[in-house]
Design an enzyme around this catalytic site. Structure first.
Site, mmCIF file in Angstrom:
data_model
loop_
_atom_site.group_PDB
_atom_site.id
_atom_site.type_symbol
_atom_site.label_atom_id
_atom_site.label_comp_id
_atom_site.label_asym_id
_atom_site.label_seq_id
_atom_site.Cartn_x
_atom_site.Cartn_y
_atom_site.Cartn_z
ATOM 1 N N PRO A 12 0.795 -1.304 -0.219
ATOM 2 C CA PRO A 12 -0.189 0.056 -0.089
ATOM 3 C C PRO A 12 0.547 1.139 0.152
ATOM 4 O O PRO A 12 1.516 1.060 0.423
ATOM 5 C CB PRO A 12 -0.601 0.336 1.134
ATOM 6 C CG PRO A 12 -0.206 -0.967 2.581
ATOM 7 C CD PRO A 12 0.254 -2.696 1.391
ATOM 8 N N ASN A 13 0.835 2.264 -0.489
ATOM 9 C CA ASN A 13 1.439 3.704 -0.612
ATOM 10 C C ASN A 13 1.980 3.828 -1.941
ATOM 11 O O ASN A 13 1.925 4.868 -2.206
ATOM 12 C CB ASN A 13 0.693 4.047 0.916
ATOM 13 C CG ASN A 13 -0.432 4.314 1.443
ATOM 14 O OD1 ASN A 13 -1.188 4.568 0.673
ATOM 15 N ND2 ASN A 13 -0.416 4.036 2.562
ATOM 16 N N ARG A 20 4.686 11.548 -1.988
ATOM 17 C CA ARG A 20 4.427 10.964 -1.033
ATOM 18 C C ARG A 20 5.699 11.371 0.166
ATOM 19 O O ARG A 20 6.498 10.231 -0.633
ATOM 20 C CB ARG A 20 3.851 9.890 -0.173
ATOM 21 C CG ARG A 20 3.206 9.389 0.840
ATOM 22 C CD ARG A 20 2.746 8.027 0.907
ATOM 23 N NE ARG A 20 2.842 7.793 2.119
ATOM 24 C CZ ARG A 20 3.153 6.439 2.824
ATOM 25 N NH1 ARG A 20 4.724 5.590 1.859
ATOM 26 N NH2 ARG A 20 2.991 5.792 3.671
ATOM 27 N N TYR A 25 10.690 8.931 0.895
ATOM 28 C CA TYR A 25 10.930 7.827 -0.328
ATOM 29 C C TYR A 25 11.244 7.718 -1.173
ATOM 30 O O TYR A 25 11.639 7.278 -2.829
ATOM 31 C CB TYR A 25 9.306 7.708 0.391
ATOM 32 C CG TYR A 25 9.029 7.098 1.135
ATOM 33 C CD1 TYR A 25 8.792 5.831 2.112
ATOM 34 C CD2 TYR A 25 7.456 7.646 2.029
ATOM 35 C CE1 TYR A 25 7.724 5.216 3.092
ATOM 36 C CE2 TYR A 25 6.983 7.085 2.820
ATOM 37 C CZ TYR A 25 7.288 6.597 3.769
ATOM 38 O OH TYR A 25 6.841 5.675 4.527
ATOM 39 N N ASN A 76 8.303 -5.818 -0.770
ATOM 40 C CA ASN A 76 7.831 -4.104 -0.426
ATOM 41 C C ASN A 76 6.604 -3.742 0.454
ATOM 42 O O ASN A 76 5.958 -3.753 -0.709
ATOM 43 C CB ASN A 76 8.579 -3.095 -1.334
ATOM 44 C CG ASN A 76 8.120 -1.751 0.103
ATOM 45 O OD1 ASN A 76 7.443 -2.217 0.931
ATOM 46 N ND2 ASN A 76 9.336 -0.925 -0.723
ATOM 47 N N ALA A 79 2.902 -1.123 4.167
ATOM 48 C CA ALA A 79 3.020 -0.818 6.271
ATOM 49 C C ALA A 79 1.958 -2.167 6.328
ATOM 50 O O ALA A 79 1.870 -3.052 7.662
ATOM 51 C CB ALA A 79 1.329 0.561 5.698
ATOM 52 N N GLU A 100 13.190 -8.943 1.521
ATOM 53 C CA GLU A 100 12.365 -7.716 1.912
ATOM 54 C C GLU A 100 13.295 -6.065 1.581
ATOM 55 O O GLU A 100 14.631 -6.158 1.888
ATOM 56 C CB GLU A 100 11.648 -8.220 3.695
ATOM 57 C CG GLU A 100 11.552 -7.288 4.090
ATOM 58 C CD GLU A 100 11.278 -7.611 5.622
ATOM 59 O OE1 GLU A 100 10.516 -6.305 6.528
ATOM 60 O OE2 GLU A 100 11.432 -8.449 5.948
ATOM 61 N N HIS A 102 13.423 -2.277 1.879
ATOM 62 C CA HIS A 102 12.205 -0.947 2.416
ATOM 63 C C HIS A 102 13.026 0.665 2.117
ATOM 64 O O HIS A 102 14.380 0.539 2.148
ATOM 65 C CB HIS A 102 12.376 -1.025 3.752
ATOM 66 C CG HIS A 102 10.868 -2.198 4.815
ATOM 67 N ND1 HIS A 102 10.225 -2.024 4.355
ATOM 68 C CD2 HIS A 102 11.857 -3.247 4.966
ATOM 69 C CE1 HIS A 102 9.688 -3.274 5.117
ATOM 70 N NE2 HIS A 102 10.754 -3.928 5.959
ATOM 71 N N ARG A 109 13.319 5.152 12.527
ATOM 72 C CA ARG A 109 11.930 5.376 12.051
ATOM 73 C C ARG A 109 11.143 5.093 13.591
ATOM 74 O O ARG A 109 11.380 4.953 14.298
ATOM 75 C CB ARG A 109 10.835 5.180 10.938
ATOM 76 C CG ARG A 109 11.732 5.941 9.941
ATOM 77 C CD ARG A 109 11.055 5.489 8.351
ATOM 78 N NE ARG A 109 9.663 6.111 8.074
ATOM 79 C CZ ARG A 109 8.916 5.965 8.187
ATOM 80 N NH1 ARG A 109 8.769 4.938 6.526
ATOM 81 N NH2 ARG A 109 7.978 6.800 7.716
#
Length: 148
Positions: A12-13, A20, A25, A76, A79, A100, A102, A109
């Site tokens: 998502p996103n 964003r 990012y 990725n 969330a 994985e 990110h 964070r």
């Protein structure tokens, strides 16, 4: 003989990349990252299926399908990394190597981002290198697929 296929799954996103929070990012779009991944994977003798969805069920379906047609997964999960046991279960059932990714360093964070369900199924995690993390993940996955 056809090149092995790797599935690159984005949660998502990530469709909002470039718009964003570019300070977190980056300014590249997901289409930019997809093009770079296809180019780099081709150099490694791999074909790419690149997907993105804001819906958990789509991600689960794609991961489950990888069992039959993909040699490995780069994920990725956005969330969902921190919340989805369904994605963890799908990754475990796929029985192919997974890396994985990110874009940001999730360990620098908010506390809730420090936990990853995905990590329990992944061979490794790459975080904090922006879009280059996908390239690093493709290289790692190529080595895992070839057993080197």
């Amino acid at each position: 003989m056809a090149n092995p296929i790797i599935l690159i799954v984005n949660g998502p996103n990530l469709n909002m990349l470039g718009k964003r929070q570019p300070e977190v990012y980056g300014r590249e779009t997901l289409a930019d990252i997809e093009a770079a991944c296809i180019r780099h994977a081709g150099l490694a003798g791999l074909d790419v299926e690149f997907r993105q969805s804001n819906h958990e069920g789509d991600l689960v379906d794609w991961i489950q399908g990888a069992r039959e047609r993909a040699a490995g997964i780069v994920i990725n999960a956005g969330a969902y990394t921190h919340t989805s046991i369904a994605i963890l279960d799908a990754l475990l059932s796929a029985e192919v190597p997974c890396v994985e990714v990110h874009l940001s360093n999730i360990h620098q964070r908010e506390d809730f981002r420090h936990h990853s369900f995905v990590s329990k199924a992944a061979k490794g995690m790459i975080c904090g290198f922006g879009s280059h993390g996908y390239i690093l993940a493709i290289d790692a996955l190529a080595r895992l697929i070839r057993g080197s």
